[in-house]
Scaffold this active site. Structure first.
Site, PDB file in Angstrom:
ATOM      1  CE  LYS A 204      -3.388   2.582   2.726  1.00 20.55           C
ATOM      2  NZ  LYS A 204      -4.195   2.447   4.135  1.00 20.55           N
ATOM      3  CD  GLU A 210       9.894  -5.990   6.467  1.00 20.41           C
ATOM      4  OE1 GLU A 210       9.440  -4.987   6.026  1.00 20.41           O
ATOM      5  OE2 GLU A 210       9.612  -6.253   7.544  1.00 20.41           O
ATOM      6  N   GLY A 265      -4.417  -1.548   5.739  1.00 23.07           N
ATOM      7  CA  GLY A 265      -3.560  -2.681   5.153  1.00 23.07           C
ATOM      8  C   GLY A 265      -4.288  -4.177   5.622  1.00 23.07           C
ATOM      9  NE  ARG A 266      -5.530  -2.955  11.782  1.00 27.31           N
ATOM     10  CZ  ARG A 266      -4.860  -1.880  11.812  1.00 27.31           C
ATOM     11  NH1 ARG A 266      -3.847  -1.759  11.116  1.00 27.31           N
ATOM     12  NH2 ARG A 266      -5.160  -0.704  12.576  1.00 27.31           N
ATOM     13  CD  GLU A 351      -0.960  -3.608  12.084  1.00 26.46           C
ATOM     14  OE1 GLU A 351      -1.801  -3.952  10.770  1.00 26.46           O
ATOM     15  OE2 GLU A 351       0.118  -3.745  12.077  1.00 26.46           O
ATOM     16  CG  HIS A 382      -3.588 -34.767  19.154  1.00 23.88           C
ATOM     17  ND1 HIS A 382      -3.853 -35.947  19.757  1.00 23.88           N
ATOM     18  CD2 HIS A 382      -4.722 -34.550  18.188  1.00 23.88           C
ATOM     19  CE1 HIS A 382      -4.972 -36.477  19.166  1.00 23.88           C
ATOM     20  NE2 HIS A 382      -5.516 -35.560  18.251  1.00 23.88           N
ATOM     21  CE  LYS A 510       6.849  -0.826   9.518  1.00 22.84           C
ATOM     22  NZ  LYS A 510       5.708  -0.231   8.588  1.00 22.84           N
TER      23      LYS A 510
HETATM   24  O1  LIG Z   1       1.359  -2.585   2.207  1.00 22.81           O
HETATM   25  P1  LIG Z   1       2.685  -2.013   3.201  1.00 22.81           P
HETATM   26  O2  LIG Z   1       2.410  -0.475   2.857  1.00 22.81           O
HETATM   27  O3  LIG Z   1       3.798  -2.607   2.327  1.00 22.81           O
HETATM   28  O4  LIG Z   1       2.416  -2.429   4.638  1.00 22.81           O
HETATM   29  C1  LIG Z   1       2.599  -3.713   4.810  1.00 22.81           C
HETATM   30  C2  LIG Z   1       2.294  -3.687   6.449  1.00 22.81           C
HETATM   31  O5  LIG Z   1       3.196  -2.652   7.142  1.00 22.81           O
HETATM   32  C3  LIG Z   1       2.834  -2.573   8.436  1.00 22.81           C
HETATM   33  O6  LIG Z   1       3.406  -3.599   9.163  1.00 22.81           O
HETATM   34  C4  LIG Z   1       1.388  -2.333   8.728  1.00 22.81           C
HETATM   35  O7  LIG Z   1       1.428  -2.164  10.190  1.00 22.81           O
HETATM   36  C5  LIG Z   1       0.472  -3.347   8.219  1.00 22.81           C
HETATM   37  O8  LIG Z   1      -0.918  -2.889   8.424  1.00 22.81           O
HETATM   38  C6  LIG Z   1       0.910  -3.391   6.676  1.00 22.81           C
HETATM   39  O9  LIG Z   1      -0.235  -4.324   6.181  1.00 22.81           O
END
Ligand SMILES: O=P(O)(O)OC[C@H]1O[C@H](O)[C@H](O)[C@@H](O)[C@@H]1O
Length: 545
Positions: A204, A210, A265-266, A351, A382, A510
């Protein structure tokens, strides 16, 4: 001190919950308990009778919801009000599954046309890849998708694709890369053919370390296989709200699928972040997924709170977190294809509601989001069900199971269902000392040993669980199920008066991580930080203990 804990209803709940009899007693008192404490909606069926509630408890919980002005808050979200107050954003993941005829205003404009245009762009792209019309740089059709993304840009595509494995179209496979640990991408690329591989980079922000690192490495690999820079456009597409950065990165403008700030994002799998899902199951099934979520949206908006499935589940969680000291909640999916769902709900809930100040910045004086964990049944029986039954922690459980399997084989599903229902029964009724003694009546042990073992066999019971059923796990029922938990999460945040849609807590890690990265690469060893961080950095720099 917040007004919430000072309210009459809150205090009444505190008093009431300590006086409720054991669930065994509640079932014995009311033969209609199941009928009165179950609800059906959008292809889902919720049995919430195995909870520490009676009519009075539910009445008080619904009063708490009304006092929190829940209905007004639901309307505000769906109307595009700026409810994410710290980022000044609307929260409109629901618009992603709206109907083309709807009008939804965000940031002064009707956003539905753009949503529909993006779905049409997705459909065209998915159709061309699935039909083989989309060719790689040597003229071959695509056989493998590599989805690169993390957090909400990974979990949605991964978990939903896994859940809908029976709907995958032949000829396409998908690999998910999220972690920056090179093992994640290397173990996938080693088996792939650059000529027939398509990379879907989802971010996003287009600013996640990463994802950028993995995409650059994917590009290096691709070029090292003999492809040239102009071939990149045939093998790399991007999903992002930051189109400028994606273009700057080298993504072909025609291969960029937009998303928007009013989608967290979530909460984004319903957007073009879901492109890997659509590539695997087809656009028709992706639309069915959206339809299921839309049906749950309609249920959530239009159903009185007393019969409203997300509200009931949310208020039960509030009950255990705020009046029974439960700090965790377990999701048990009695369906192999749903094995990843607990991890998805973990991000969604933790989150969103892992917060400790209210919308106006007041420190909370009550518990908020619980620790969400879980796994597939019957495996958990188990592994960790021992603690659920006899541990000291109270951990409410959601059991999720389809009545019909995609793989009806002999007695398998009968056994799966019997375990699922047996577990909820054991959690509720437990085992008394006398029952334990009776079970040992033919034991060869002496009386002292029998008394000891009996004591160890006692299970307190009164452990709450919800059972969520569906006829079959389909795109539509899965869409409704995920939307159910999205709205449950929203309701809990509304009761706790917190902002469920920002995530300031992920920033510091971060920032410090970027600082550590600089110190790892510096000429001199680390000396400016705390002794632990300095030492760890320097150990890493020397590469061995
Ligand atoms: O989709 P991006 O901008 O790469 O973000 C990826 C992730 O980054 C962070 O960890 C946010 O807390 C997440 O909510 C998000 O989904």
């Amino acid at each position: 001190m917040t007004t919430l804990t000072q309210s009459t209803t809150w205090k009444a709940l505190k008093n009431h919950t300590s006086q409720l009899p054991h669930m065994r007693e509640l079932f014995a008192q009311n033969p209609q308990r199941f009928e009165q404490m179950s609800v059906a909606a959008c292809g889902l069926f919720l049995d919430y009778s195995k909870n520490r509630v009676n009519d009075e408890t539910l009445k008080l919980l619904f009063s708490l919801a009304k006092e929190a002005k829940l209905s007004e808050k639901i309307t505000a979200m769906f109307n595009g009000d700026v409810i994410n107050n710290t980022e000044q954003r609307s929260v409109l993941h629901t618009a992603l599954r709206s109907k083309a005829t709807q009008t939804i205003i965000a940031e002064g404009a009707n956003i539905v046309p753009e949503v529909q245009q993006t779905l049409a762009k997705m459909a065209k792209f998915v159709g061309s890849v699935q039909s083989g019309d989309w060719k790689g740089y040597t003229g071959k059709a695509i056989t493998d998708i590599v989805s690169i993304g993390i957090g909400g840009s990974f979990l949605g595509p991964k978990i939903v694709s896994q859940a809908l494995r029976p709907y995958w179209r032949d000829g396409l496979n998908c690999h998910f890369v999220a972690n920056v640990d090179a093992s994640s991408i290397c173990e996938k690329l080693i088996h792939l053919n650059a000529e027939t591989t398509l990379f879907v980079m989802s971010s996003k922000s287009f600013d996640t370390q990463e994802t950028l690192t993995n995409t650059l490495s994917a590009k290096d690999w691709f070029l090292a296989q003999g492809a040239s820079q102009q071939d990149v456009a045939k093998h790399f597409v991007a999903v992002t709200s930051n189109v400028a950065k994606a273009t700057e990165f080298g993504m072909d403008a025609n291969n960029i699928f937009p998303m928007w700030d009013w989608v967290g994002g979530r909460y984004s799998l319903w957007s073009a972040i879901g492109l890997p899902i659509a590539l695997l199951i087809g656009m028709d099934n992706f639309i069915a997924l959206l339809e299921g979520a839309h049906q749950m949206d309609e249920h959530f908006v239009n159903t009185p709170i007393e019969q409203n499935m997300p509200v009931i589940m949310a208020m039960l969680s509030v009950l255990y977190g705020n009046f029974h000291g439960a700090q965790a909640h377990v999701i048990l999916t009695y369906d192999h294809n749903l094995r990843g769902l607990p991890a998805y709900f973990q991000q969604l809930d933790m989150e969103s509601n892992g917060k400790s100040v209210t919308l106006d910045g007041t420190d909370v004086d009550y518990s908020t989001g619980p620790v969400i964990w879980g796994g597939e049944g019957t495996n958990g029986q188990h592994a960790y069900h021992q603690l659920l039954h006899q541990g000291t922690a109270l951990i409410p459980a959601d059991f999720i199971m389809p009545l019909q399997s995609h793989n009806p084989l002999g007695k398998h599903h009968d056994q799966l269902a019997s375990n699922c229902f047996g577990q909820t029964q054991a959690l509720m009724q437990g085992r008394t000392y006398d029952e334990a003694l009776a079970e040992l009546s033919n034991s060869p042990l002496d009386d002292a040993q029998i008394a000891l073992i009996a004591k160890h066999k006692v299970m307190s019971g009164n452990k709450p669980s919800n059972t969520l059923l569906m006829n079959k796990l389909t795109p539509t029922t899965l869409g409704a199920l995920i939307a159910l938990y999205e709205h449950k999460t929203f309701v809990q945040g509304a009761i706790w008066q917190i902002n469920s849609f920002d995530q300031w807590g992920v920033e510091l890690g971060k920032q410090l991580g970027n600082d550590v990265l600089d110190r790892i690469g510096a000429k001199e060893g680390a000396t400016q930080l705390d002794s632990s961080s300095n030492a760890l950095i320097n150990l890493y720099r020397q590469g061995q203990l």
